[in-house]
Structures are given as C-alpha cells and as structure tokens.
Design an enzyme around this catalytic site. Sequence first.
Site, mmCIF file in Angstrom:
data_model
loop_
_atom_site.group_PDB
_atom_site.id
_atom_site.type_symbol
_atom_site.label_atom_id
_atom_site.label_comp_id
_atom_site.label_asym_id
_atom_site.label_seq_id
_atom_site.Cartn_x
_atom_site.Cartn_y
_atom_site.Cartn_z
ATOM 1 N N ILE A 1 -4.422 -8.933 -13.430
ATOM 2 C CA ILE A 1 -4.692 -7.741 -14.132
ATOM 3 C C ILE A 1 -4.595 -7.938 -15.648
ATOM 4 O O ILE A 1 -5.352 -7.148 -16.309
ATOM 5 C CB ILE A 1 -3.391 -6.730 -13.689
ATOM 6 N N GLU A 2 -3.989 -8.938 -16.279
ATOM 7 C CA GLU A 2 -4.221 -9.220 -17.498
ATOM 8 C C GLU A 2 -5.360 -9.562 -17.937
ATOM 9 O O GLU A 2 -5.771 -9.774 -19.024
ATOM 10 C CB GLU A 2 -2.892 -10.345 -18.081
ATOM 11 N N ASP B 1 -3.385 -6.639 -6.434
ATOM 12 C CA ASP B 1 -2.107 -7.276 -6.473
ATOM 13 C C ASP B 1 -2.499 -8.840 -6.359
ATOM 14 O O ASP B 1 -3.433 -9.214 -5.572
ATOM 15 C CB ASP B 1 -1.316 -6.768 -5.195
ATOM 16 N N CYS C 1 9.338 -4.512 -11.108
ATOM 17 C CA CYS C 1 10.684 -3.747 -11.477
ATOM 18 C C CYS C 1 11.654 -4.710 -12.291
ATOM 19 O O CYS C 1 12.678 -4.442 -12.787
ATOM 20 C CB CYS C 1 11.351 -3.213 -10.459
ATOM 21 N N SER D 1 8.967 -2.251 -1.932
ATOM 22 C CA SER D 1 8.209 -1.139 -1.778
ATOM 23 C C SER D 1 8.670 0.166 -2.242
ATOM 24 O O SER D 1 9.875 0.251 -2.857
ATOM 25 C CB SER D 1 7.497 -1.102 -0.314
ATOM 26 N N GLY E 1 0.769 -1.210 0.083
ATOM 27 C CA GLY E 1 -0.004 -0.078 0.030
ATOM 28 C C GLY E 1 0.908 1.190 -0.092
ATOM 29 O O GLY E 1 0.260 2.293 0.371
#
Length: 368
Positions: free
Chosen positions: A57-58, A35, A79, A353, A15
Amino acid sequence: MSDPIRCLEFFSGIGGLHYALNIAEIPATVVCAFDVNMIANQVYEYNFGHAPSNKTIERLTPKDIEKFKADCWLLSPPCQPYTQGGNMKDIDDPRAQALVHLIDLLPKLDKPPTYLFLENVKNFEESQSRAKLVQMLDEMNYQVKECLLSPIQFGIPNHRLRYYMMARRRSSIDSSSVQQQETEQEESSVIQGEIHTKWPFTGEYQFEVPELCQFIENAANEDLQYRVPEKDIIKRHKFRFDIVRPSDNRTSCVTKAYGSHHLQTSGSLIQTQYLDVKHDWSDPKSLLELGLRFLSPKEISRLHAFPVPEYQLQSNDSCLTKPRLFNPPHCLPHLNFPDSVTLMQRYRLLGNSLNCWVVAELLRCELF
C-alpha cells in the site's frame, strides 16, 4: 437505477468488510482489495473469486487509486501499533505507515472518495494516526462519526470492543449552507470527535443477547481436536480461565493467538462436562474434569457474523436505515477455508478479523 457504489477494500484480510457490505445489502461492489498476507488472500480468492492485490500500500500512487474510480474506501489497518502487545508505537510503528500513506494520498486525488469507513482496536481513538486522519478529513470537508462498540450491544454473545469511523464528504452545496450555520462548538466537536458508546447512538433500543448454544455445534463437544491440552491447563497455577457454558450469553474477545498454548486473554473456553465437581483455581488439575475445549473456527465465524454454511435462518425484515435484531446472515458467498489452510492459520485469520454484523449495521444506518 443508479450505479453501485464502487469500493476499495484496504487491508482486506479474509474479506470481513466485503462480507459486511453484502450483509448490509448496500448497492455496492468491491472493485479491488489490497493485502500482503498471502494466506488471507488465498481465502479471499477462494470465496470471492478474485484475489486481492498484494502490492504494498505504501507504494500506491494517486494514479493507482484513481483508475478504480472509487466512491468509498473501506479500511481495517493493522492494530498492533495501538496495542500494548505491539508496544503502542502508534505512528512510529512501521505497520502504521500504510495508513499514513493513504491519509497523505487523499488530498492528492482529483476525485477523493465520498465515503470512508475504518475499523480498528480500542486505543486507536487516542492515537496520532487517528488525529492525523481526522484533521485531514476535516480539512477536506468530511463529516465524521466515531464510535466504540461491541457485538454484545448488537445482540451477539461475544465481547469484541472496537473503534469505528464513518466519514462522508459534503457536497459543495452542503458546504455553503451547513458550514455557515455551524457554531464554533460544533466545528470543534468534529475535530475533537465525540466517541459514541451506545448502539444505536440514540440508545433507544436494547437488543436481547441469545445463549451461546445457538452459535456452537453440539458435535464439536466431543471432538478431541478442539480440546485444550491438559499440560497447558496444569501449568497455569491460580490462573482464572474464561470458562463459559452453552447457556451463557457472553464470550470474550478471540485474538489471533486463540487455539494455541497462549491461553491468557486469547478467548473463552467452553465447558463440555457438567458433573457436580467444584473446581479450584489454585489446583489446575481440578479443571480437567470440565472437559474444556476451544471454540471451533466455524463457531468463531458465527460469533463474528460471517455467512457460513448450514447456519441459515430466516432473514430479518426491517427498515433500510433502522437497526436490526441480529439474525445469522444468509447471503453468499459463505466463508469457507481451503483445505490447505491449517487449523492454526484459521484461528489466526479469524482472530485478526472483525464482526461483520456490527460493520454492516454501521454501514446501513450511519454511513450510507
């Protein structure tokens, strides 16, 4: 009073973007977070009172997005596609496909978000993913700002260089007046993207960085659970650990491997013994006298500017849009971890994070 800005938080983790929104004191609300990390979602629900969606999400459709009537997207995508450790596969990395999918969804929405904020590692600014996103935003008439900044520049003794993008969609009125006046050079600069590396972007301020002692707990100095195991020190011949003292005003970036036996480049170690002993990098045993320990999760939370218990200082008075001198955030909810989350899981979550204060200031001063 106008209604709060409705935000969707993608790749929400524990968050950090939500906390930054609170710290920025923006009249906004997170209407849904997304998530797939179940431990991170457990921490998120523990603190915010509602669990993020773990729907991939996809698989989100325009209908899935539009039902939230969101004005703002907050994104902190994985990342690894843009790091050497992740082999820098960029847009070909499966972990980049969720972001690519969201980019492809943007023009399919009846009402795209007015605001978009994205955080990632350095190198993202040179990626195909970034190029695809910027091209789409340009085609959809967004004004884009990009930067590479570290918390050190904001008055926090932690170096964590990160890429940030802020995009705001121009209104139809803006389109007719602004676009006609822009020169070809200005238009190309939006596409190519000037990357700001100073904070504020004008470079008119320089914030003093406090000593690390204001962020660490004295009691933890004697807590053996954070001591670096002797075997992990001895086996690293001639390796120069990043050793810091409480009087220092800089620590290195904490990664998800922090707290483990992966000591190389995972973060700073605190020296707790100050005997008149000269250590020799070629003799790792000489380092044992320094009493090296890891930062605790609470200390990392402070360096990452999460609101944490028992660390409340007087809040900053400042103009709504001018940069503020760092003050530990006091807003609720605090970041707490459920007892079921292990020490190593806490390190991993924090290492993945972001710095909440940096994001909050960019939201306050640049995006909104």
